[in-house]
Design an enzyme around this catalytic site. Structure first.
Site, PDB file in Angstrom:
ATOM      1  N   GLY A 179       0.798  -1.221   0.000  1.00 41.91           N
ATOM      2  CA  GLY A 179       0.000   0.000   0.000  1.00 41.91           C
ATOM      3  C   GLY A 179       0.829   1.268   0.000  1.00 41.91           C
ATOM      4  O   GLY A 179       0.661   2.138   0.855  1.00 41.91           O
TER       5      GLY A 179
ATOM      6  N   TYR B 274     -14.660  -1.220   9.830  1.00 46.95           N
ATOM      7  CA  TYR B 274     -13.237  -0.892   9.820  1.00 46.95           C
ATOM      8  C   TYR B 274     -12.585  -1.253  11.158  1.00 46.95           C
ATOM      9  O   TYR B 274     -11.531  -1.908  11.199  1.00 46.95           O
ATOM     10  CB  TYR B 274     -13.057   0.593   9.524  1.00 46.95           C
TER      11      TYR B 274
END
Length: 281
Positions: free
Chosen positions: A11, A154
């Site tokens: 990422g 999340y």
């Protein structure tokens, strides 16, 4: 200098991942900077050039939700460098909403990237990290310790990552692999911007939860106005990467330490409920 050492970071197209890739290269590591779409590497390559470390950064494609992609990337790293000394699990995706207004597919997608992606990449890297007596560093969040309104999916994923890594850490230590989780608070990066939220539409679709969501959004926008820079948040990652004996858990700011500490000391849960409940009233 650690010029013979290689770290793989997931990422890295923006935010903390980009900053960590550059900072690791500055620390002397070969930084294998991975992202799902290498067409988005421009910002990373620009930052690498600006910091004079372009020769230490290699961009590779890696989709943490695709086991074949993970295996192919690791094969390339081992073929080229002969070793892997560290893995930084940073790839992630946010999800704002409350469960009554979300689909289970939304929840599963959030778990897939934030939890299963980190698990799959760690699993694939461990044989190489055992060989080098290396380390796994995973960027979680203060949301992996403190459950937060409208972040149920999340925070569930980040709690799961923390539980997985905390359980793995003593086992990995028996074969010479250190495990660390890094918990950022608010970071001024594209991570939040990439949500692409249409706030008026989101509020309109939230029904009875709209007043609480509106209060939460206002509070969140204010907190991100005083956020850390990605390079500030990445500094503890590099400390964990280079320390002789890295801690298991580290926060990226004094605010994050205080916030996480509230939950870790909250035996009956009332302190966190009082704190986060005030955000939505």
């Amino acid at each position: 200098m650690n010029s013979d050492k290689t770290v793989l970071i997931t990422g890295t197209s923006s935010g903390i991942g980009l900053a960590a890739a550059v900072a690791a290269a500055q620390a002397g590591w070969t930084s294998v900077a991975t992202m799902r779409d290498t067409g988005k590497a421009e910002a990373l390559l620009k930052a690498a050039a600006e910091h004079a470390v372009a020769n230490r950064i290699q961009v590779r494609r890696l989709d943490v939700a695709d086991p074949d992609s993970i295996a192919a990337c690791l094969d390339e790293v081992i073929t080229e460098h002969g070793r892997l000394d560290a893995l930084v699990n940073n790839a992630g995706a946010a999800q704002v909403g409350t469960i009554e207004q979300m689909s289970l597919d939304d929840v599963r997608a959030t778990m897939e990237v934030n939890f299963f992606g980190a698990v799959a990449t760690t699993r694939a890297a461990l044989p190489h990290l055992r060989a080098s007596r290396g380390r796994v560093i995973t960027v979680t969040s203060v949301g992996g310790v403190v459950g937060q309104p409208f972040n149920e999916a999340y925070c569930a994923a980040k709690f799961a990552v923390e539980g997985f890594m905390q359980s793995l850490a003593p086992v990995a230590a028996t074969v010479g692999v250190d495990v660390t989780v890094v918990e950022p608070g608010a970071v001024a990066s594209e991570f939040v911007a990439n949500l692409g939220l249409d706030i008026p539409a989101l509020l309109a679709a939230t029904g009875p939860y709209a007043p609480a969501l509106e209060a939460y959004i206002a509070r969140t926008q204010q907190s991100f106005a005083n956020a850390q820079t990605p390079f500030e948040a990445a500094a503890p990652i590099i400390e964990a990467l280079t320390a002789e004996h890295p801690p298991f858990r580290v926060q990226t700011s004094e605010w994050a330490r205080e916030f996480v500490g509230t939950s870790l000391a909250d035996l009956d849960g009332s302190a966190v409920q009082t704190l986060t409940g005030a955000w939505i009233r």
